[in-house]
Design an enzyme around this catalytic site. Structure first.
Site, PDB file in Angstrom:
ATOM      1  N   ALA A  18     -31.952  25.056  40.502  1.00 47.03           N
ATOM      2  CA  ALA A  18     -33.095  23.851  40.411  1.00 47.03           C
ATOM      3  C   ALA A  18     -34.320  23.791  41.304  1.00 47.03           C
ATOM      4  CB  ALA A  18     -32.093  22.737  39.902  1.00 47.03           C
ATOM      5  N   GLN A  66     -22.864  33.813  39.634  1.00 43.92           N
ATOM      6  CA  GLN A  66     -23.583  33.141  40.769  1.00 43.92           C
ATOM      7  C   GLN A  66     -22.400  32.791  42.065  1.00 43.92           C
ATOM      8  OE1 GLN A  66     -24.051  32.542  37.566  1.00 43.92           O
ATOM      9  NE2 GLN A  66     -26.173  31.824  37.426  1.00 43.92           N
ATOM     10  N   ASP A  91     -28.661  20.233  37.681  1.00 43.10           N
ATOM     11  CA  ASP A  91     -29.955  20.758  37.114  1.00 43.10           C
ATOM     12  C   ASP A  91     -30.668  19.571  36.427  1.00 43.10           C
ATOM     13  OD1 ASP A  91     -28.226  23.332  36.998  1.00 43.10           O
ATOM     14  OD2 ASP A  91     -30.161  24.011  37.037  1.00 43.10           O
ATOM     15  N   ASN A 146     -25.272  20.856  34.501  1.00 45.09           N
ATOM     16  CA  ASN A 146     -25.119  21.888  35.699  1.00 45.09           C
ATOM     17  C   ASN A 146     -24.550  23.252  34.917  1.00 45.09           C
ATOM     18  OD1 ASN A 146     -25.370  22.709  38.519  1.00 45.09           O
ATOM     19  ND2 ASN A 146     -22.980  22.634  38.619  1.00 45.09           N
ATOM     20  N   LYS A 147     -24.413  24.252  35.777  1.00 45.37           N
ATOM     21  CA  LYS A 147     -24.029  25.533  35.209  1.00 45.37           C
ATOM     22  C   LYS A 147     -22.716  25.312  34.251  1.00 45.37           C
ATOM     23  CE  LYS A 147     -25.453  28.653  35.807  1.00 45.37           C
ATOM     24  NZ  LYS A 147     -26.366  29.349  34.835  1.00 45.37           N
TER      25      LYS A 147
END
Ligand code: MRU
Length: 351
Positions: free
Chosen positions: A47, A194, A235, A245-246
């Site tokens: 982000a 990630q 994010d 978030n992810k």
């Protein structure tokens, strides 16, 4: 740590994160379209870093423009970069900040050279301020970590995702330097890995003891009493503390609550979107089905298998123990404490 992003002689140089950890390759963005494609393809991601990249992108958009074309070129770049990724609010925060300055400079009748210079300085400031912000988040967050902690984290929130040492990963690195971290469990973070590709790489380089796990292993580790706390990034954080978030963050938070494990969110104030009252309003990016049908370049499912692939999920604020920002630690109930932090921004106080 290598340079992750830099403005260099009228171009933006990016470490191409798609190639990590196997190769260290740089992308040179000469046009706004190069930068926009790099954001969409996750060559640059995380982000705060998307916000920094977006700010540099707006400078790129007017860098070679003739004076009379500057307003139109700015508008085109702004609209193109704005539609790259919808969830991380840091992108819109940075674009809006740059746009306000641009409108001010145009209204003041500034020369093309002055507009270029001031816009570049503003993008550099966003970049450098984020580095300072990460340092503060690291310090405040490290204060929450107990000695000898084993911490679990999800996705990548380190130097590869920010302008500095990172948010959640910055907390971990700072606590590790203070001798508080025994080890870190790193969720691999399907589908784009990630955690495995980027977080494990960063931790290894910093010599922080780390163990990579598949995302579905967190609950069993918590049940076995092997996790002292969880720390993730964000994010977009809403007025009531719900945050995106992810994908996979929500299940980690549910698991943490079930097992009585403290669950922390580390994020700069540029990640807060107080215009959204709760998480149901956050736009969630949907990505290509092939990211799930494949593991890297290898197909692992029937070619036409139906796929659900949201890039992010929303975790209710009630599952969060505390949020760590550059202004200090925010605690529940978040609706009130988030408002207080932003109110105090006007007076320069910390929380
Ligand atoms: O799709 P990505 O890799 O951009 O997603 C990144 C995350 O979800 C991070 O946890 C978040 O942006 C915080 S980064 C400090």
């Amino acid at each position: 740590m290598q340079k992750i992003i830099a403005w260099q002689k009228g171009t933006i140089i990016l470490l191409d994160q798609r190639e990590l950890p196997l190769r260290t390759e740089y992308l040179v963005c000469k046009k706004v379209e190069d930068l926009a494609a790099a954001i969409e393809r996750l060559a640059v991601r995380g982000a705060p870093l998307i916000g920094i990249a977006g700010a540099y992108g707006l400078v790129l958009g007017i860098w070679r423009s003739e004076a009379k074309n500057i307003p139109g070129d700015f508008r085109k770049s702004y609209l193109r970069i704005k539609r790259t990724r919808p969830t991380a609010v840091n992108l819109f925060w940075a674009l809006d900040r740059m746009e306000r300055l641009f409108n001010f400079l145009i209204a003041a009748g500034s020369s093309a050279a002055a507009i270029r210079g001031k816009m570049l300085q503003a993008a550099l400031d966003i970049h450098h301020d984020d580095a300072a912000t990460c340092g503060l988040i690291g310090r405040y967050g490290a204060g929450l970590i107990k000695k000898n902690s084993t911490i679990i984290t999800h996705c990548n929130t380190g130097a590869l995702a920010t302008g500095g040492i990172g948010t959640a990963l910055g907390v971990i690195a700072t606590a590790h330097r203070a001798g508080k971290v025994r080890s870190v469990y790193v969720d691999e973070t399907r589908p784009l890995l990630q955690g495995a590709r980027l977080t494990a790489w960063e931790l290894t380089r910093q010599k922080i003891p780390a163990t990579l796990i598949c995302d579905n292993m967190a609950a069993s580790l918590m049940a076995a009493g092997k996790v002292d706390c969880a720390i993730v990034g964000a994010d977009r954080i809403c007025a009531n503390g719900d945050f995106a978030n992810k994908i996979g963050t929500y299940s980690l938070a549910v698991n943490a609550r079930h097992h009585g494990v403290p669950f922390y969110v580390a994020a700069p104030l540029s990640t807060f979107d107080r215009s959204l009252k709760d998480g149901s309003l956050i736009p969630i990016e949907q990505r290509s089905p092939d990211e799930v049908r494949r593991f890297g370049s290898c197909r692992t499912s029937p070619e036409k298998a139906a796929v659900y692939n949201p890039s992010f999920d929303v975790t209710p604020g009630r599952l969060v123990t505390a949020m760590i920002t550059e202004k200090g630690v925010i605690r529940r109930p978040f609706a009130g404490s988030i408002k207080t932090v932003f109110d105090r921004l006007q007076t320069g106080e910390n929380c």
